[in-house]
Design a protein around this motif. Sequence first.
Motif, PDB file in Angstrom:
ATOM      1  N   PRO A 150      47.179  88.031  41.294  1.00 28.26           N
ATOM      2  CA  PRO A 150      46.930  89.236  40.541  1.00 28.26           C
ATOM      3  C   PRO A 150      46.251  89.217  39.374  1.00 28.26           C
ATOM      4  O   PRO A 150      45.390  90.068  39.178  1.00 28.26           O
ATOM      5  N   GLU A 151      46.255  88.281  38.353  1.00 27.09           N
ATOM      6  CA  GLU A 151      45.404  88.333  37.155  1.00 27.09           C
ATOM      7  C   GLU A 151      45.084  86.667  36.792  1.00 27.09           C
ATOM      8  O   GLU A 151      45.966  86.062  36.650  1.00 27.09           O
ATOM      9  N   THR A 152      43.859  86.626  36.226  1.00 28.84           N
ATOM     10  CA  THR A 152      43.628  85.262  35.762  1.00 28.84           C
ATOM     11  C   THR A 152      42.593  85.483  34.614  1.00 28.84           C
ATOM     12  O   THR A 152      41.871  86.464  34.717  1.00 28.84           O
ATOM     13  N   GLU A 153      42.549  84.328  33.882  1.00 25.60           N
ATOM     14  CA  GLU A 153      41.449  84.594  32.732  1.00 25.60           C
ATOM     15  C   GLU A 153      41.290  82.933  32.303  1.00 25.60           C
ATOM     16  O   GLU A 153      42.061  82.099  32.087  1.00 25.60           O
ATOM     17  N   ALA A 154      39.997  82.633  32.191  1.00 24.39           N
ATOM     18  CA  ALA A 154      39.425  81.404  31.817  1.00 24.39           C
ATOM     19  C   ALA A 154      40.162  80.380  32.614  1.00 24.39           C
ATOM     20  O   ALA A 154      40.288  79.384  32.114  1.00 24.39           O
ATOM     21  N   GLY A 155      39.991  80.609  34.048  1.00 23.26           N
ATOM     22  CA  GLY A 155      40.535  79.708  35.037  1.00 23.26           C
ATOM     23  C   GLY A 155      42.101  79.383  34.720  1.00 23.26           C
ATOM     24  O   GLY A 155      42.612  78.578  35.595  1.00 23.26           O
ATOM     25  N   LEU A 156      42.829  80.062  34.240  1.00 23.41           N
ATOM     26  CA  LEU A 156      44.300  80.110  34.029  1.00 23.41           C
ATOM     27  C   LEU A 156      44.917  81.354  34.911  1.00 23.41           C
ATOM     28  O   LEU A 156      44.500  82.623  34.846  1.00 23.41           O
ATOM     29  N   TYR A 157      46.041  81.163  35.286  1.00 19.43           N
ATOM     30  CA  TYR A 157      46.951  82.284  36.113  1.00 19.43           C
ATOM     31  C   TYR A 157      47.579  83.053  34.734  1.00 19.43           C
ATOM     32  O   TYR A 157      48.277  82.409  33.926  1.00 19.43           O
ATOM     33  N   LEU A 158      47.575  84.469  34.840  1.00 27.80           N
ATOM     34  CA  LEU A 158      48.176  85.187  33.688  1.00 27.80           C
ATOM     35  C   LEU A 158      49.693  85.757  34.639  1.00 27.80           C
ATOM     36  O   LEU A 158      49.695  86.332  35.512  1.00 27.80           O
ATOM     37  N   VAL A 159      50.452  85.525  33.569  1.00 29.04           N
ATOM     38  CA  VAL A 159      51.956  86.173  34.208  1.00 29.04           C
ATOM     39  C   VAL A 159      52.540  86.689  33.153  1.00 29.04           C
ATOM     40  O   VAL A 159      52.336  86.938  31.991  1.00 29.04           O
ATOM     41  N   PRO A 160      53.507  87.746  33.499  1.00 27.50           N
ATOM     42  CA  PRO A 160      54.194  88.580  32.531  1.00 27.50           C
ATOM     43  C   PRO A 160      55.197  87.564  31.385  1.00 27.50           C
ATOM     44  O   PRO A 160      55.609  86.533  31.964  1.00 27.50           O
ATOM     45  N   LYS A 161      55.306  88.364  30.367  1.00 27.32           N
ATOM     46  CA  LYS A 161      56.212  87.482  29.295  1.00 27.32           C
ATOM     47  C   LYS A 161      57.517  87.764  29.923  1.00 27.32           C
ATOM     48  O   LYS A 161      57.958  88.607  30.009  1.00 27.32           O
ATOM     49  N   VAL A 162      58.108  86.300  29.541  1.00 28.27           N
ATOM     50  CA  VAL A 162      59.615  86.201  30.094  1.00 28.27           C
ATOM     51  C   VAL A 162      60.535  86.151  28.698  1.00 28.27           C
ATOM     52  O   VAL A 162      61.764  86.296  28.888  1.00 28.27           O
TER      53      VAL A 162
END
Length: 98
Positions: free
Chosen positions: A84-96
């Motif tokens: 769904p979302e990535t940035e600079a080779g990393l997966y972005l996840v919702p803040k928990v």
Amino acid sequence: MSLTLEQVHRVAHLARIEISDAEARSTLGHLNEIFTLIEEMQAVDTQGVEPMAHAQDVAQRLRPDRISETNPVEQRAAFQAIAPETEAGLYLVPKVIE
């Protein structure tokens, strides 16, 4: 150490378990057998015996630590293309954690 029928009923009450007299007598016999076994095990002299992680002396066979993908950069890009979302080779996840 052995339990009494009254103690079995008390433990059942504390655990909020409804138990009949016949079940309590049966449970009393089982628990007393377990306590007898524990007493026998505690009576064994274990002085000088080192603790073990396993009952047998076994070794885990491990594979070599090496890269097995032919092109990991392309593989990562393929995996991240469906994320769904990535940035600079990393997966972005919702803040928990706030």
